[in-house]
Design a protein around this motif. Structure first.
Motif, PDB file in Angstrom:
ATOM      1  N   ILE A  91      -3.500  20.076  41.575  1.00 21.54           N
ATOM      2  CA  ILE A  91      -4.486  21.119  41.856  1.00 21.54           C
ATOM      3  C   ILE A  91      -4.562  21.325  43.365  1.00 21.54           C
ATOM      4  CG2 ILE A  91      -6.923  21.763  41.698  1.00 21.54           C
ATOM      5  CD1 ILE A  91      -6.918  19.770  39.187  1.00 21.54           C
ATOM      6  N   VAL A  92      -4.418  22.565  43.799  1.00 26.39           N
ATOM      7  CA  VAL A  92      -4.408  22.885  45.226  1.00 26.39           C
ATOM      8  C   VAL A  92      -5.587  23.811  45.537  1.00 26.39           C
ATOM      9  CG1 VAL A  92      -3.107  23.912  47.123  1.00 26.39           C
ATOM     10  CG2 VAL A  92      -1.890  22.711  45.275  1.00 26.39           C
ATOM     11  N   LEU A 131     -11.909  14.451  34.608  1.00 31.70           N
ATOM     12  CA  LEU A 131     -10.575  15.029  34.827  1.00 31.70           C
ATOM     13  C   LEU A 131      -9.721  14.012  35.582  1.00 31.70           C
ATOM     14  CD1 LEU A 131     -11.410  18.724  35.812  1.00 31.70           C
ATOM     15  CD2 LEU A 131     -11.027  17.745  33.542  1.00 31.70           C
ATOM     16  N   LYS A 132      -9.260  13.019  34.862  1.00 32.04           N
ATOM     17  CA  LYS A 132      -8.568  11.902  35.501  1.00 32.04           C
ATOM     18  C   LYS A 132      -7.053  12.072  35.428  1.00 32.04           C
ATOM     19  CE  LYS A 132     -12.385   8.808  34.426  1.00 32.04           C
ATOM     20  NZ  LYS A 132     -12.833   7.602  33.710  1.00 32.04           N
ATOM     21  N   GLY A 133      -6.353  11.285  36.252  1.00 27.05           N
ATOM     22  CA  GLY A 133      -4.901  11.270  36.223  1.00 27.05           C
ATOM     23  C   GLY A 133      -4.247  12.487  36.833  1.00 27.05           C
ATOM     24  N   LYS A 162     -13.429  17.051  48.940  1.00 26.56           N
ATOM     25  CA  LYS A 162     -12.983  15.735  48.486  1.00 26.56           C
ATOM     26  C   LYS A 162     -14.023  15.103  47.567  1.00 26.56           C
ATOM     27  CE  LYS A 162     -10.796  12.965  51.314  1.00 26.56           C
ATOM     28  NZ  LYS A 162     -10.453  12.174  52.539  1.00 26.56           N
ATOM     29  N   HIS A 163     -15.289  15.254  47.923  1.00 30.10           N
ATOM     30  CA  HIS A 163     -16.348  14.689  47.092  1.00 30.10           C
ATOM     31  C   HIS A 163     -16.400  15.369  45.721  1.00 30.10           C
ATOM     32  CE1 HIS A 163     -20.117  12.696  46.111  1.00 30.10           C
ATOM     33  NE2 HIS A 163     -20.550  13.862  45.674  1.00 30.10           N
ATOM     34  N   GLU A 171      -9.112  11.493  42.140  1.00 27.54           N
ATOM     35  CA  GLU A 171      -9.230  10.618  43.297  1.00 27.54           C
ATOM     36  C   GLU A 171      -8.001  10.632  44.197  1.00 27.54           C
ATOM     37  OE1 GLU A 171     -10.304   6.816  41.767  1.00 27.54           O
ATOM     38  OE2 GLU A 171     -12.300   7.482  41.117  1.00 27.54           O
ATOM     39  N   ASP A 172      -6.876  11.105  43.687  1.00 31.70           N
ATOM     40  CA  ASP A 172      -5.641  11.180  44.477  1.00 31.70           C
ATOM     41  C   ASP A 172      -5.625  12.520  45.206  1.00 31.70           C
ATOM     42  OD1 ASP A 172      -3.109  11.188  45.535  1.00 31.70           O
ATOM     43  OD2 ASP A 172      -2.074  10.711  43.666  1.00 31.70           O
TER      44      ASP A 172
END
Length: 207
Positions: A91-92, A131-133, A162-163, A171-172
């Motif tokens: 995601i950008v 929304l992980k990974g 970022k938050h 988190e990446d």
């Protein structure tokens, strides 16, 4: 062997279209993905072309009230945005700084994607993003240079994004600044060149 397809969602949030530095960087990034041997499916959500609705009492009632057909229709845009996020591997956020934070377009979009029980949930120990990974990239453009230690405290754009990403489970997160656009053509052009080099490196490493 067939290369694995990855979905790249690019969210443009500048209201100035072809004159946008962040949009230009997003287009450059998309082209770099197109040059890779692996297959990347690029999806572009241009918020200037299709502005997200502002969060209002009708949307609030639709989210927290009974899910009848009328309320489901009110959440049409929110559901569409979230479906795109769920389908994306990368995601950008192409984000110009407006008054030290994100553009009104991007804030309206964020208000549509942060939904309790859908993209995050609360527990007794606090919130959990759903929304992980996924990987994310923030391309942050600005007229000033907020990479300087003396100016970082004025930047409410990148820390906020970022938050938000962390809050919904992503988190990446990588950040590529394109700043100092108001400091004259020499500095602006150098900042763009440096940003493009960083974007190329990130794509080579697949972020």
């Amino acid at each position: 062997m067939t290369a694995i397809t990855k979905n790249v969602l690019i969210i443009k949030s500048s209201p100035v279209a072809e004159n946008s530095v962040s949009n230009d960087m997003a287009d450059f990034l998309a082209a770099q993905f197109g040059n890779k041997s692996e297959h990347y499916n690029i999806i572009v959500r241009d918020l200037a072309a299709t502005p997200p609705p502002l969060y209002n009492s009708e949307i609030f009632q639709a989210i927290y009230g009974a899910a009848d057909d009328e309320k489901k229709y009110v959440l049409k845009h929110s559901n569409e945005y979230i479906a795109e996020l769920k389908a994306a591997d990368i995601i950008v956020f192409a984000s110009p700084m407006h008054n030290f934070s994100v553009s009104a377009l991007l804030k309206a979009y964020i208000d549509q994607i942060c939904r309790v029980g859908v993209t995050f949930q609360y527990h007794s120990y606090g919130p959990e993003g759903l929304l992980k990974g996924k990987q994310a990239l923030i391309i942050s453009s600005a007229g000033g240079d907020f990479q300087q230690d003396s100016e970082k405290h004025k930047d409410f754009q990148t820390p906020y994004l970022k938050h938000v990403l962390n809050f919904i489970g992503i988190e990446d997160v990588s950040v590529v600044p394109v700043q100092g656009m108001g400091f004259g053509p020499d500095i602006a052009n150098q900042a763009k060149l440096t940003a493009k080099q960083k974007l190329t490196q990130l794509v080579e490493l697949a972020l």
